[in-house]
Write an enzyme that holds these catalytic residues in place. Sequence first.
Site, short mmCIF file in Angstrom:
data_model
loop_
_atom_site.label_atom_id
_atom_site.label_comp_id
_atom_site.label_asym_id
_atom_site.label_seq_id
_atom_site.Cartn_x
_atom_site.Cartn_y
_atom_site.Cartn_z
N SER A 153 0.82 -1.20 0.00
CA SER A 153 0.00 0.00 0.00
C SER A 153 0.86 1.27 0.00
O SER A 153 1.63 1.48 -0.94
CB SER A 153 -0.96 -0.04 1.19
OG SER A 153 -1.94 0.96 1.09
N ASP A 251 -10.10 -3.84 -5.03
CA ASP A 251 -9.35 -2.73 -4.44
C ASP A 251 -9.60 -1.48 -5.28
O ASP A 251 -9.41 -1.52 -6.50
CB ASP A 251 -7.86 -3.07 -4.43
CG ASP A 251 -6.98 -1.98 -3.81
OD1 ASP A 251 -7.51 -0.94 -3.40
OD2 ASP A 251 -5.76 -2.20 -3.75
N HIS A 281 -8.10 -4.81 -0.76
CA HIS A 281 -6.91 -4.06 -0.36
C HIS A 281 -6.50 -4.50 1.04
O HIS A 281 -7.33 -4.64 1.94
CB HIS A 281 -7.20 -2.56 -0.37
CG HIS A 281 -5.99 -1.72 -0.15
ND1 HIS A 281 -5.14 -1.35 -1.17
CD2 HIS A 281 -5.46 -1.19 0.98
CE1 HIS A 281 -4.15 -0.62 -0.68
NE2 HIS A 281 -4.32 -0.52 0.63
#
Length: 310
Positions: A153, A251, A281
Amino acid sequence: MPLHPEIARILADLPAPPPGPLDPAAMRAGEQAQVPPLEERLPLHDVRDTIAATPAGEVPVRIYTPTDTDTGGLVVYFHGGAFFLGSLDTHDHVARHLAKSTGCTVISVGYRRAPEAQFPAGLDDCYGAVRWAAEHGDELGWDGKILAVAGDSSGANFVAAVTGLAHDDGFDRITHQVLYYPSLDLDFDEDRYPSMRENAVGYGLETAGLKPFNAFYLDSGADPADPRVSPIKREDLSGLPAALIVTAEFDPMRDEGERYARRLEEAGVPVTLRRYAGANHGFVQNFSWIPEYAQVFDETAAFLQGSRHE
């Protein structure tokens, strides 16, 4: 395929977030409370904390040595958390599994976070830790071959930014980059990528939450137009290290990761792109206990070993 049933079950039971503005201290405390005790974590040959002395200052790092083998590769890992959450502890299990699966020594970086630290403090810490790892290779048991940078991320954002900084500086020791569901474009216009609308609601991370979650970083001086902040905006991607880019089907940021993979390929960079079906995610951090998602660590190992620099 639909969202994995185990992920869907857990998301359905999550309480609604509290009203009002985000509270970093409370959210960090909540994360820390979920960290399992040491005796429940994956055992490795050695895990130790130390300080990396870098031009940016003293950076806490945690070093994971998977076996008693004298030498091997290095993976420098940057945790996620929207630049204000996450820590060495919250992502300890990710670093442990990376070390176990790859056989590499993993150096997890406790970089400075927003809002306390102004941009580019966290990025400088990450880049400095990579340079420190290369400079201290003998002490870390590095065989001089694999030096990978990995992150999830916002940590993957730092991976992409660090490889760009290293290339511009002529620092050519980084051999691989691993980006798990990367956040690469901090311009959160919902029309920029189809996945921003397709996966806007109901999958954990929601499109409407991207701006407030990243506001601490942007308010610290990070300009979304700056390629150090939004690496997908870097004009020339040629000469960057071979990349493994992992995205999640559900995501909102899926498409920016996949577009970055295409741009790297167009620039002549070897790329392995893998979209995990049924995943959302954060699945590497939150759902790698599900067997089909635990494969991400084996896939990372295969990527590092398959393009080994001799």
